[in-house]
Design a protein around this motif. Structure first.
Motif, PDB file in Angstrom:
ATOM      1  N   TYR A  72       0.907  -1.152  -0.011  1.00  0.00           N
ATOM      2  CA  TYR A  72       0.035  -0.032  -0.027  1.00  0.00           C
ATOM      3  C   TYR A  72       0.831   1.348   0.049  1.00  0.00           C
ATOM      4  O   TYR A  72       0.739   2.188  -0.495  1.00  0.00           O
ATOM      5  N   ALA A  73       1.957   1.142   0.895  1.00  0.00           N
ATOM      6  CA  ALA A  73       2.892   2.379   0.840  1.00  0.00           C
ATOM      7  C   ALA A  73       3.577   2.795  -0.593  1.00  0.00           C
ATOM      8  O   ALA A  73       3.576   3.862  -1.015  1.00  0.00           O
ATOM      9  N   CYS A  74       3.650   1.593  -1.090  1.00  0.00           N
ATOM     10  CA  CYS A  74       4.399   1.698  -2.290  1.00  0.00           C
ATOM     11  C   CYS A  74       3.612   2.296  -3.609  1.00  0.00           C
ATOM     12  O   CYS A  74       3.991   3.045  -4.205  1.00  0.00           O
ATOM     13  N   GLY A  75       2.459   1.953  -3.476  1.00  0.00           N
ATOM     14  CA  GLY A  75       1.153   2.425  -4.376  1.00  0.00           C
ATOM     15  C   GLY A  75       1.088   4.128  -4.198  1.00  0.00           C
ATOM     16  O   GLY A  75       0.875   4.841  -5.226  1.00  0.00           O
ATOM     17  N   MET A  76       1.405   4.497  -3.035  1.00  0.00           N
ATOM     18  CA  MET A  76       1.249   6.155  -2.838  1.00  0.00           C
ATOM     19  C   MET A  76       2.856   6.844  -3.015  1.00  0.00           C
ATOM     20  O   MET A  76       2.663   7.820  -3.346  1.00  0.00           O
ATOM     21  N   ALA A  77       3.872   5.968  -2.915  1.00  0.00           N
ATOM     22  CA  ALA A  77       5.207   6.443  -3.054  1.00  0.00           C
ATOM     23  C   ALA A  77       5.590   6.540  -4.412  1.00  0.00           C
ATOM     24  O   ALA A  77       6.394   7.243  -5.004  1.00  0.00           O
ATOM     25  N   GLU A  78       5.099   5.539  -5.200  1.00  0.00           N
ATOM     26  CA  GLU A  78       5.585   5.409  -6.721  1.00  0.00           C
ATOM     27  C   GLU A  78       5.183   6.507  -7.471  1.00  0.00           C
ATOM     28  O   GLU A  78       6.321   7.159  -8.345  1.00  0.00           O
ATOM     29  N   PHE A 109       7.603   9.451  -6.527  1.00  0.00           N
ATOM     30  CA  PHE A 109       8.820   9.082  -7.191  1.00  0.00           C
ATOM     31  C   PHE A 109       9.159   9.432  -8.298  1.00  0.00           C
ATOM     32  O   PHE A 109      10.144   9.942  -8.855  1.00  0.00           O
ATOM     33  N   CYS A 110       8.075   8.843  -9.351  1.00  0.00           N
ATOM     34  CA  CYS A 110       8.257   9.177 -10.678  1.00  0.00           C
ATOM     35  C   CYS A 110       8.218  10.555 -11.033  1.00  0.00           C
ATOM     36  O   CYS A 110       8.969  11.102 -11.888  1.00  0.00           O
ATOM     37  N   LYS A 111       7.437  11.383 -10.335  1.00  0.00           N
ATOM     38  CA  LYS A 111       7.367  12.625 -10.593  1.00  0.00           C
ATOM     39  C   LYS A 111       8.329  13.445 -10.599  1.00  0.00           C
ATOM     40  O   LYS A 111       9.040  14.263 -11.142  1.00  0.00           O
TER      41      LYS A 111
END
Length: 148
Positions: A34-40, A43-45
Motif C-alpha cells: 500500500y505504501a509503495c502504491g502511494m510513493a511510486e 517518486f516518478c514525478k
C-alpha cells in the motif's frame, strides 16, 4: 517515463550499474504494498525532473534480485561514485523528498567534451613545411639516405 530502467536480472547487474560517473538512484517497491502504491507516483514525478542528470532504476522486489541494503519497501538508495550516499526507507512528504533528490543528484552536470582543436597559422606553416611534394621528394630522400 521512458528512461527509467525497470529490470535487473542478476546481482552482477547491480555492480555494473554503479560503474558510471553519474549518480545512480534505485527505487524498490512491491506491487501489493500500500505504501509503495502511494510513493511510486511521487517518486516518478520527482525523478522525471532529474532523469538527464542521473541513472534511475525503478525496481520491483518480486522481479529483481535481492539487494543487501533493502529491508523493506518502499526504499530509495542514492549512490555516487559507486558508494551509498543515502538510504531512504519510505519517501515521506513531497517537499522533503524533492529537496533530498535535488541535494544528492541536482548539482551533477554532464561531463564536458574536450573543445575541438583550433589550428593556428604556426601549426599550418609546420604542416606545409613537412609536406613532401613531388619536386622536393628527391632532395628529401637524399638527405635521409646520407649517414649522420
Amino acid at each position: 517515463m521512458s528512461t527509467l530502467i525497470t529490470h535487473l536480472s542478476t546481482q552482477k547487474d547491480y555492480r555494473k550499474a554503479l560503474k558510471t560517473w553519474r549518480p545512480v538512484v534505485f527505487y524498490f517497491g512491491h506491487p501489493q504494498c500500500y505504501a509503495c502504491g502511494m510513493a511510486e507516483p511521487l517518486f516518478c514525478k520527482v525523478a522525471e525532473t532529474f532523469e538527464d542528470r542521473a541513472v534511475i532504476y525503478k525496481l520491483s522486489t518480486d522481479q529483481s534480485p535481492r539487494h543487501p541494503e533493502v529491508t523493506g519497501t518502499p526504499t530509495v538508495l542514492f549512490y555516487k561514485d559507486g558508494k551509498l550516499r543515502r538510504k531512504l526507507k519510505g519517501i515521506g512528504d513531497p517537499a522533503s523528498f524533492g529537496q533530498t533528490f535535488a541535494e544528492l543528484v541536482g548539482r551533477t552536470r554532464p561531463r564536458r567534451l574536450p573543445a575541438p582543436r583550433h589550428h593556428d597559422v604556426r601549426w599550418l606553416r609546420q604542416q606545409i613545411r613537412t609536406l613532401c611534394t613531388a619536386r622536393r621528394a628527391p632532395a628529401l630522400l637524399r638527405l635521409r639516405a646520407t649517414p649522420r
